[in-house]
Design a protein around this motif. Structure first.
Motif, PDB file in Angstrom:
ATOM      1  N   ARG A 105       0.832  -1.197   0.000  1.00 33.89           N
ATOM      2  CA  ARG A 105       0.000   0.000   0.000  1.00 33.89           C
ATOM      3  C   ARG A 105       0.868   1.249   0.000  1.00 33.89           C
ATOM      4  N   HIS A 112      -7.190   1.407  -2.094  1.00 37.21           N
ATOM      5  CA  HIS A 112      -6.385   0.198  -1.878  1.00 37.21           C
ATOM      6  C   HIS A 112      -6.847  -0.969  -2.754  1.00 37.21           C
ATOM      7  N   SER A 115      -3.436  -2.729  -4.151  1.00 39.69           N
ATOM      8  CA  SER A 115      -2.744  -3.505  -3.120  1.00 39.69           C
ATOM      9  C   SER A 115      -3.628  -4.626  -2.584  1.00 39.69           C
ATOM     10  N   LYS A 119      -2.587  -8.536  -2.409  1.00 33.02           N
ATOM     11  CA  LYS A 119      -2.581  -9.324  -1.176  1.00 33.02           C
ATOM     12  C   LYS A 119      -3.417 -10.588  -1.329  1.00 33.02           C
ATOM     13  N   SER A 165       6.327  -6.971   0.735  1.00 39.11           N
ATOM     14  CA  SER A 165       5.328  -5.896   0.668  1.00 39.11           C
ATOM     15  C   SER A 165       5.210  -5.171   2.002  1.00 39.11           C
ATOM     16  N   GLU A 169       5.863  -1.179   2.836  1.00 35.13           N
ATOM     17  CA  GLU A 169       4.886  -0.330   3.517  1.00 35.13           C
ATOM     18  C   GLU A 169       5.486   0.365   4.737  1.00 35.13           C
TER      19      GLU A 169
END
Length: 270
Positions: A105, A112, A115, A119, A165, A169
């Motif tokens: 993100r 979002h 992202s 995920k 990831s 972030e």
């Protein structure tokens, strides 16, 4: 002053007073349900004899199997196991990077959606256990090391992609802001700030994943995916406990060495 005192001595609700007791009751109920679901059928008559045979085999391992020049000995298959784990981890580490940027993100992302979809994809990849992937790839490409590498690679993409990831972030944005304020473009920001900031953590996670892959590669051989697991399952089936003992000893030594070296490398990176 009166407001503070009234707040401190305000009567607590029923949930606040008995919350700990409710949680204890829930935990006891879960354990009771789990234990009552187990059905102990007792021990077989041969349990004592088999246990003694296993113990003797583990205490007196088959040292001749360490190396005999056949290519199917402990040393050769241990190297093959390390190769499967190493290749699977390296391949997944490179493929995980674009997945990590997809799932990470950013402050500029409003809903979002990007992202979130990334995920979900990584979660779907992690859903299949490595041993299930190994069985599937054995049916597709045949038994051997290739199926083991594919199984470890696919599963590691889901794990490393998630860890990468999260690193993106939570990374320190100070260097990026400094280059932006100096008039740098996106390419310069990525090359001079983003990559140097996240690379040590990426390498650390890759080393940690390699440790796990070594253990997994030792087990995948039991279903025909190459490595040291194949002779171990054969030795168990034929009750060759000295052979099982030396294989387990070799796995223990291999894992301890990999963990020690990996820990030292991570300390230097972080």
């Amino acid at each position: 002053m009166q407001t503070t005192l009234s707040h401190e001595f305000a009567p607590r609700s029923l949930w606040q007073r008995w919350r700990w007791l409710i949680w204890v009751a829930i935990i006891i109920a879960i354990y009771t349900w789990a234990i009552t679901g187990l059905h102990f059928t007792g021990l077989q008559e041969s349990a004592k004899t088999v246990s003694e045979s296993i113990g003797k085999g583990l205490v007196h391992p088959d040292w001749a199997y360490v190396y005999n020049g056949s290519g199917e000995d402990l040393s050769s298959l241990t190297l093959q196991t390390l190769a499967i784990a190493f290749l699977g981890t390296i391949v997944s580490a490179f493929i995980s990077v674009p997945f990590a940027f997809w799932a990470a993100r950013t402050l500029h992302e409003r809903w979002h959606l990007r992202s979130g979809s990334g995920k979900v994809m990584l979660t779907l990849i992690r859903t299949f256990p490595e041993i299930v992937l190994a069985i599937m790839f054995i049916k597709a490409v045949g038994p051997g090391s290739y199926a083991g590498v594919l199984a470890i690679s696919i599963h590691s993409i889901g794990m490393l992609g998630k860890l990468f990831s999260e690193s993106l972030e939570n990374m320190d944005r100070g260097a990026e802001e400094a280059i932006t304020s100096a008039g740098g473009n996106r390419t310069q920001i990525f090359a001079l700030a983003t990559i140097p900031t996240i690379m040590p953590e990426f390498i650390s996670y890759t080393l940690y994943r390699f440790e796990i892959a070594v253990r997994s590669a030792s087990i995948l051989g039991m279903v025909g995916a190459g490595g040291i697991g194949t002779p171990m399952i054969f030795a168990i089936q034929t009750r060759n406990w000295p052979r099982v003992g030396i294989i387990l000893l070799g796995i223990i030594v291999m894992v301890l060495l990999i963990d020690t070296l990996s820990e030292q490398l991570r300390k230097k990176l972080i």
